[in-house]
Design a protein around this motif. Structure first.
Motif, short mmCIF file in Angstrom:
data_model
loop_
_atom_site.label_atom_id
_atom_site.label_comp_id
_atom_site.label_asym_id
_atom_site.label_seq_id
_atom_site.Cartn_x
_atom_site.Cartn_y
_atom_site.Cartn_z
N PHE A 1 0.85 -1.19 0.00
CA PHE A 1 0.00 0.00 0.00
C PHE A 1 0.89 1.24 0.00
O PHE A 1 1.76 1.39 0.86
CB PHE A 1 -0.91 0.00 1.23
N VAL A 2 0.65 2.13 -0.96
CA VAL A 2 1.47 3.33 -1.13
C VAL A 2 0.61 4.56 -0.85
O VAL A 2 -0.40 4.79 -1.52
CB VAL A 2 2.06 3.41 -2.55
N HIS A 3 1.00 5.34 0.14
CA HIS A 3 0.23 6.48 0.61
C HIS A 3 0.27 7.66 -0.37
O HIS A 3 1.08 7.71 -1.28
CB HIS A 3 0.78 6.95 1.96
N GLY B 1 9.36 -11.47 -4.22
CA GLY B 1 9.02 -12.20 -5.45
C GLY B 1 7.86 -11.60 -6.21
O GLY B 1 7.19 -12.30 -6.97
N GLY B 2 7.62 -10.32 -6.02
CA GLY B 2 6.53 -9.63 -6.71
C GLY B 2 5.30 -9.50 -5.83
O GLY B 2 5.19 -10.17 -4.79
N GLY B 3 4.37 -8.65 -6.26
CA GLY B 3 3.15 -8.47 -5.49
C GLY B 3 2.23 -7.45 -6.12
O GLY B 3 2.54 -6.84 -7.13
N HIS B 4 1.06 -7.30 -5.51
CA HIS B 4 0.07 -6.33 -5.94
C HIS B 4 0.36 -4.99 -5.28
O HIS B 4 0.90 -4.94 -4.16
CB HIS B 4 -1.33 -6.80 -5.57
N VAL B 5 0.00 -3.90 -5.93
CA VAL B 5 0.22 -2.56 -5.37
C VAL B 5 -1.10 -1.80 -5.36
O VAL B 5 -1.84 -1.79 -6.35
CB VAL B 5 1.27 -1.76 -6.18
N VAL B 6 -1.39 -1.19 -4.22
CA VAL B 6 -2.54 -0.31 -4.06
C VAL B 6 -1.99 1.06 -3.70
O VAL B 6 -1.22 1.19 -2.74
CB VAL B 6 -3.50 -0.79 -2.95
#
Length: 226
Positions: A8-10, A58-63
């Motif tokens: 999660f990126v603010h 190993g990678g992931g989803h970003v919100v």
């Protein structure tokens, strides 16, 4: 059971888990909340931090919310293999929506404000007033020490345009845009992203901090399940 990595990126306000109180309260073990380094956010620098965290897992989803959507989208453009999907909440990715009326009006209003960010003759209270007026918001009603800290951060932030986003025909990863349906500035940006392959969901009445709307969690989980 494999833990799903979600970063999660603010936006330009609160950072870390404090920017995502509802998500932090129900966080799965694989969820991470990007913290702020230095005085203010810098989308180009924070793109590298996003990629470092994703590579380590190993990678992931970003919100990402508002200003933070620039770092998230830059990361997907630089290394799409590390970013499994994007969810952009009221994204301030104005580089992709230049020429649209509300976006151009915003850039024109904000440019002279950023131009005096380093001018020590402009006190914090005046800069805060100018910034709020240019964004069409009332000045923040904060105690003096909190106002000073918030204004210091706004003075140091890099404007959300001219950040190097590529005007690609298609987005490099599966992308969902979520807006509150109220501000043309963000609706135009969502439209520009849809033209590049994003899906758009409107949570009418959610406001700019879409992450505080109780409907968001279901939207996120459905996006990941798809």
């Amino acid at each position: 059971m494999t833990r799903m990595t979600v970063l999660f990126v603010h936006g330009a306000g609160s950072a870390g888990a404090a920017a995502w109180p509802h998500q932090a309260a129900v966080a799965d073990p694989g969820w991470q909340f990007l913290t702020r380094v230095g005085v203010a956010d810098d989308a180009v620098r924070d793109c590298g931090r996003v990629l470092d965290l994703l590579r380590a897992r190993g990678g992931g989803h970003v919100v990402a919310s508002s200003y933070g959507a620039n770092a998230a989208l830059l990361a997907a453009q630089h290394e799409p293999g590390a970013v499994r999907s994007l969810v952009l909440l009221e994204p301030a990715c104005f580089d992709l929506a230049r020429g649209m009326p509300a976006v151009e009006e915003h850039v024109a209003a904000m440019t002279p404000v950023f131009a005096v960010a380093d001018d020590v003759s402009v006190p914090d209270t005046e800069f805060s007033r100018l910034f709020a007026a240019a964004t069409g918001m009332p000045p923040p009603d904060l105690p003096e020490d909190e106002l000073r800290e918030a204004t210091r951060r706004l003075r140091a932030i890099r404007p959300p345009w001219g950040l190097g986003l590529r005007d690609d025909l298609r987005l490099p990863v599966r992308t969902l845009v979520v807006t509150g349906g109220e501000r043309p500035l963000y609706e135009e940006t969502a439209e520009a992203l849809v033209l590049r392959g994003a899906r758009h969901v409107t949570l009418q009445g959610a406001g700019h901090r879409v992450q505080d709307d109780p409907r968001v969690l279901d939207v996120l989980r459905q996006h990941w399940a798809d």
